[in-house]
Design a protein around this motif. Structure first.
Motif: not given
Lengths: 150, 178
Positions: A106-107, A113, A115, A118-119, A122-123, A126-127, A130-131, A134-135, B109, B158
């Motif tokens: 998950x991480x 770089x 990620x 592409x996203x 900020x996203x 946060x992702x 959170x991961x 939660x892990x 997206x 999440x």
């Protein structure tokens, strides 16, 4: 296949859609090649032996170490099971092993770089935060649940 | 509504040269390790190429069959529980490394896929169906079952938290995200 009320010319053919998608993948090729190159480097420079040597037989610290090492490692998830099995056999806590194999998938520091590119930053931030949380949470909950069940 | 395509531009223009420089440095200090790393990278590339081809074909098929409005209906802000369950299932059955799926997710997206659902997809990928027998063999049935259940719950949680922390712009009437 559904029929639409719009004229047929408004809808691209599958070939056109394929050309467009191939072009957008081609545009992303340097990014993917960069990440794949990093995976090779990490697989050679960060060995399973190095990863297992980091654990300290302390459940709390090991859960954090498991998450961080899982996030730093790269490669096929099968390797994480092999290392996880080895850690369990060494008496390392279930919290740590669970965090390690979960963080492996998950991480990923290596793909950060790509990620971000592409996203967006900020996203991605946060992702990953959170991961990360939660892990560790899931690792603790899994170990507790198994203790209760047994 | 028509959308103009962005002009073609390579991505990762900085990452690739940095990685090449790292290989160059490693070749200088330890050619054996650098060569091994290069071989491992080539092996990864060969392994994920079929996945990339499948992802390209699948993305093209989605673009061909679905209009942005339909994508938004399934995976947009008003997709409801159906959207969450779709991506949860997609995450579980998806194969290959995370980055192989970036282009498809970026494309979706752009057509209205919610950020929360991307988070759910990424975390649900922790369940690897082809590897479950091996996980059971190494860690046992109870561990595998309990962990998988928590992964599914954690993925949804999440996605929900991310949407609460990072709400998208309000949907305009008739927009793709509606």
């Amino acid at each position: 296949m559904r029929k639409h009320s719009q004229p047929a010319a408004a809808r691209p053919s599958y070939r056109q859609a394929l050309q467009k998608c191939s072009l957008s993948f081609w545009a992303m090729a340097p990014l993917l090649l960069g990440v794949i190159g990093l995976v090779g480097l990490f697989e050679v420079l960060v060995t399973p032996k190095m990863l297992t040597s980091l654990f300290r037989d302390n459940p709390i610290a090991d859960t954090l170490i498991g998450t961080l090492t899982g996030a730093a490692a790269a490669g096929n998830p099968i390797v994480s099971y092999v290392i996880g099995g080895e850690l369990m056999a060494r008496g390392i806590s279930r919290y740590a092993v669970c965090a390690f194999i979960l963080a492996w998938v998950t991480l990923g520091f290596i793909q950060l770089p790509a990620e971000v590119e592409v996203f967006g930053s900020r996203f991605t931030l946060l992702r990953n935060v959170l991961a990360f949380i939660f892990t560790m949470l899931i690792a603790v909950l899994t170990a507790w649940t198994l203790q209760v069940l047994s | 509504m028509k959308r103009s395509d962005p002009p073609f531009a390579f991505r990762g223009k900085y990452l690739l040269p940095v990685v090449c420089a790292a290989y160059g440095a490693l070749f200088f200090f330890s050619p054996k390790k650098a060569w091994l790393a290069l071989q491992k990278s080539a092996a990864v590339l060969v392994r994920i190429l079929p996945i990339i081809v499948v992802v390209i074909l699948f993305t093209a098929l989605l673009n061909y069959l679905l209009k942005p409005r339909q994508v938004a209906a399934y995976l947009g802000r008003k997709s409801g529980i159906r959207g969450w369950l779709w991506v949860l299932a997609a995450g579980v059955i998806s194969h290959g490394p995370m980055y192989a799926w970036y282009p498809l997710l970026e494309d979706l997206r752009g057509h209205g896929l919610r950020d929360g659902l991307i988070v759910v997809f990424f975390f649900a990928r922790a369940i690897k169906i082809p590897l479950l027998p091996m996980m059971i063999d190494y860690f046992g049935w109870p561990f595998t079952l309990v962990l998988s259940l928590y992964i599914l719950i954690g993925a949804l949680a999440q996605g929900w938290i991310l949407e609460a922390l990072m709400p998208g712009p309000p949907a305009k009437p008739g927009s793709y995200a509606d």
